[in-house]
Design a protein around this motif. Structure first.
Motif, short mmCIF file in Angstrom:
data_model
loop_
_atom_site.label_atom_id
_atom_site.label_comp_id
_atom_site.label_asym_id
_atom_site.label_seq_id
_atom_site.Cartn_x
_atom_site.Cartn_y
_atom_site.Cartn_z
N LEU A 32 -86.92 92.99 -1.79
CA LEU A 32 -87.91 92.01 -1.35
C LEU A 32 -88.98 91.83 -2.40
O LEU A 32 -89.31 92.75 -3.14
CB LEU A 32 -88.59 92.48 -0.06
N LEU A 33 -89.55 90.63 -2.44
CA LEU A 33 -90.72 90.35 -3.26
C LEU A 33 -91.78 89.70 -2.38
O LEU A 33 -91.44 88.96 -1.45
CB LEU A 33 -90.39 89.37 -4.39
N THR A 34 -93.04 89.95 -2.69
CA THR A 34 -94.15 89.30 -2.00
C THR A 34 -95.17 88.86 -3.04
O THR A 34 -95.38 89.56 -4.03
CB THR A 34 -94.84 90.25 -0.99
N PRO A 35 -95.82 87.71 -2.86
CA PRO A 35 -96.77 87.24 -3.86
C PRO A 35 -98.11 87.95 -3.82
O PRO A 35 -98.84 87.94 -4.80
CB PRO A 35 -96.96 85.76 -3.51
N ALA A 36 -98.44 88.57 -2.72
CA ALA A 36 -99.77 89.15 -2.55
C ALA A 36 -99.99 90.42 -3.36
O ALA A 36 -101.11 90.82 -3.58
CB ALA A 36 -100.03 89.43 -1.07
N THR A 37 -98.91 91.05 -3.83
CA THR A 37 -99.06 92.27 -4.60
C THR A 37 -98.75 92.01 -6.06
O THR A 37 -97.90 91.20 -6.39
CB THR A 37 -98.12 93.38 -4.09
N SER A 41 -94.26 91.34 -7.23
CA SER A 41 -94.22 89.90 -7.05
C SER A 41 -93.15 89.24 -7.89
O SER A 41 -92.89 88.05 -7.76
CB SER A 41 -95.58 89.28 -7.36
N SER A 42 -92.50 90.01 -8.78
CA SER A 42 -91.42 89.45 -9.59
C SER A 42 -90.50 90.56 -10.09
O SER A 42 -90.87 91.73 -10.10
CB SER A 42 -91.98 88.67 -10.77
N GLY A 53 -89.63 85.31 -9.71
CA GLY A 53 -90.41 85.69 -8.55
C GLY A 53 -91.52 84.70 -8.28
O GLY A 53 -91.41 83.52 -8.60
N PHE A 54 -92.59 85.21 -7.69
CA PHE A 54 -93.72 84.37 -7.29
C PHE A 54 -94.69 84.17 -8.45
O PHE A 54 -94.92 85.08 -9.24
CB PHE A 54 -94.49 85.02 -6.15
N ALA A 62 -95.45 79.65 -5.74
CA ALA A 62 -94.13 79.06 -5.89
C ALA A 62 -93.19 80.17 -6.35
O ALA A 62 -93.63 81.23 -6.81
CB ALA A 62 -94.14 77.92 -6.89
N VAL A 63 -91.89 79.91 -6.22
CA VAL A 63 -90.87 80.85 -6.68
C VAL A 63 -90.15 80.22 -7.85
O VAL A 63 -89.77 79.05 -7.79
CB VAL A 63 -89.86 81.16 -5.55
N GLY A 64 -89.97 81.00 -8.91
CA GLY A 64 -89.27 80.45 -10.06
C GLY A 64 -89.06 81.47 -11.15
O GLY A 64 -89.27 82.67 -10.97
#
Length: 126
Positions: A32-37, A41-42, A53-54, A62-64
């Motif tokens: 899993l990835l999350t942008p908040a950390t 995050s990638s 990632g984010f 965005a994800v890319g």
């Protein structure tokens, strides 16, 4: 077409959880990835030059795929680029059946980023 492009780009990279430490942990289904950390995050390529990632976009994320390790990230590819940015509670899930699914609790949505015909691991070096 975008899914095919994503799979080609992803197959050209090995994403590692700890690329800077020289470890080659392949990203496996269930990751899993999350942008908040900032720590998760990638996923980085072995060289640390590219990441998937984010990244910050407008008022959300965005994800890319982007060039990492420089002050201003240069985006190479963006998933669902016409969609609105996602909130900080989003999760990118590499499912056990080989899909990349973007989930947002706030928006109550699930969006497929990429689909593989079977179980997949990212394992080809860039």
């Amino acid at each position: 077409m975008a899914t095919i492009y994503l799979l080609l780009v992803l197959s050209a990279l090995i994403f590692t959880a700890q690329a800077q430490q020289g470890q080659s942990n392949i990203v496996k289904p269930g990751s899993l990835l999350t942008p908040a950390t900032t720590t998760n995050s990638s996923w980085l390529s072995p060289s640390g030059l590219y990441a998937f990632g984010f990244y910050k976009q407008g008022y959300g994320y965005a994800v890319g795929i982007f060039i990492e390790g420089i002050p201003q990230k240069t985006v190479v590819w963006t998933a669902n680029r016409d969609d609105s940015p996602v909130p900080a509670d989003a999760i990118l899930n590499f499912t056990s059946d080989g899909q990349l699914v973007l989930q947002s609790a706030q928006q109550g949505t699930k969006t497929s980023i990429a689909n593989s015909p079977g179980v997949a691991n990212f394992s080809i070096h860039a």
